[in-house]
Design a protein around this motif. Structure first.
Motif, short mmCIF file in Angstrom:
data_model
loop_
_atom_site.label_atom_id
_atom_site.label_comp_id
_atom_site.label_asym_id
_atom_site.label_seq_id
_atom_site.Cartn_x
_atom_site.Cartn_y
_atom_site.Cartn_z
N ALA A 1 35.36 40.24 38.32
CA ALA A 1 34.43 40.50 39.46
C ALA A 1 34.61 41.86 39.70
CB ALA A 1 35.26 39.67 40.52
N LEU A 2 35.89 42.65 39.54
CA LEU A 2 35.96 44.13 39.77
C LEU A 2 34.86 44.71 38.84
CD1 LEU A 2 37.07 46.42 41.29
CD2 LEU A 2 38.74 46.26 39.49
N ILE A 3 34.90 44.32 37.55
CA ILE A 3 34.01 45.06 36.55
C ILE A 3 32.36 44.97 36.98
CG2 ILE A 3 33.32 44.89 33.88
CD1 ILE A 3 36.35 44.57 33.35
N ASN A 4 32.19 43.57 37.11
CA ASN A 4 30.82 43.21 37.40
C ASN A 4 30.48 44.23 38.70
OD1 ASN A 4 30.47 41.66 35.54
ND2 ASN A 4 31.01 39.73 36.33
N SER A 5 31.23 44.46 39.63
CA SER A 5 30.92 44.97 40.85
C SER A 5 30.55 46.54 40.49
CB SER A 5 32.10 44.94 41.97
OG SER A 5 32.84 45.64 41.66
N LYS A 6 31.22 46.91 39.60
CA LYS A 6 31.06 48.39 39.25
C LYS A 6 29.65 48.73 38.53
CE LYS A 6 35.13 49.94 40.41
NZ LYS A 6 35.43 50.88 41.49
#
Length: 113
Positions: free
Chosen positions: A107-112
Motif C-alpha cells: 500500500a505504501l509503494i502504491n501510494s507513492k
C-alpha cells in the motif's frame, strides 16, 4: 555495550558465578566449521588446570549453556532473530502478521506511484 550508545534491557542474572565460570572456560571452542559447544574433555582439563572439582550437575549445566550459546550465536545471524530472553510466540499467527506487513508495504509503494 550497545550499538550507537543504546544499551539493551538484559534479564537479571541470579547466579553470576555460573556465567563467570563458563566465560572463564570459554563459551565455546573452535570446530572444523565454526564454534562448537565445550567438550567434556575441555571442561575436565579446565578443572584440572584450575585445581577445582565441579559438581556433576554444574558440569552438565556448563555444557548445556555452551550448547545454547553456540546455537543462539548461529541464530543471531538472522536479521529477524528475537532476543533470547524475550517471549517467543508459538508462530501460529506469523503468516497473518507477515501478510499484513506485506500489504502495508504494498500500500505504501502504491501510494507513492
Amino acid at each position: 555495550m550497545g550499538v550507537d550508545g543504546i544499551v539493551p534491557d538484559m534479564p537479571p542474572i541470579r547466579a553470576p558465578w555460573i556465567i563467570d565460570t563458563l566465560m572463564d572456560i570459554g563459551a565455546s571452542e573452535p570446530g572444523a566449521m565454526g564454534p562448537v559447544p565445550l567438550s567434556w574433555g575441555t571442561i575436565g582439563q579446565w578443572q584440572s588446570c584450575i585445581g577445582l572439582e565441579l559438581a556433576p550437575w554444574l558440569c552438565r549445566l556448563l555444557r548445556r549453556l555452551s550448547a545454547e550459546f553456540v546455537a543462539e550465536s548461529q541464530n543471531a545471524r538472522e536479521p529477524d532473530c528475537p532476543a533470547p530472553w524475550t517471549d517467543i510466540t508459538d508462530g501460529t499467527n506469523r503468516p497473518t502478521v507477515s501478510r499484513k506487513v506485506s500489504q502495508a508495504f504494498r500500500a505504501l509503494i502504491n501510494s507513492k506511484e
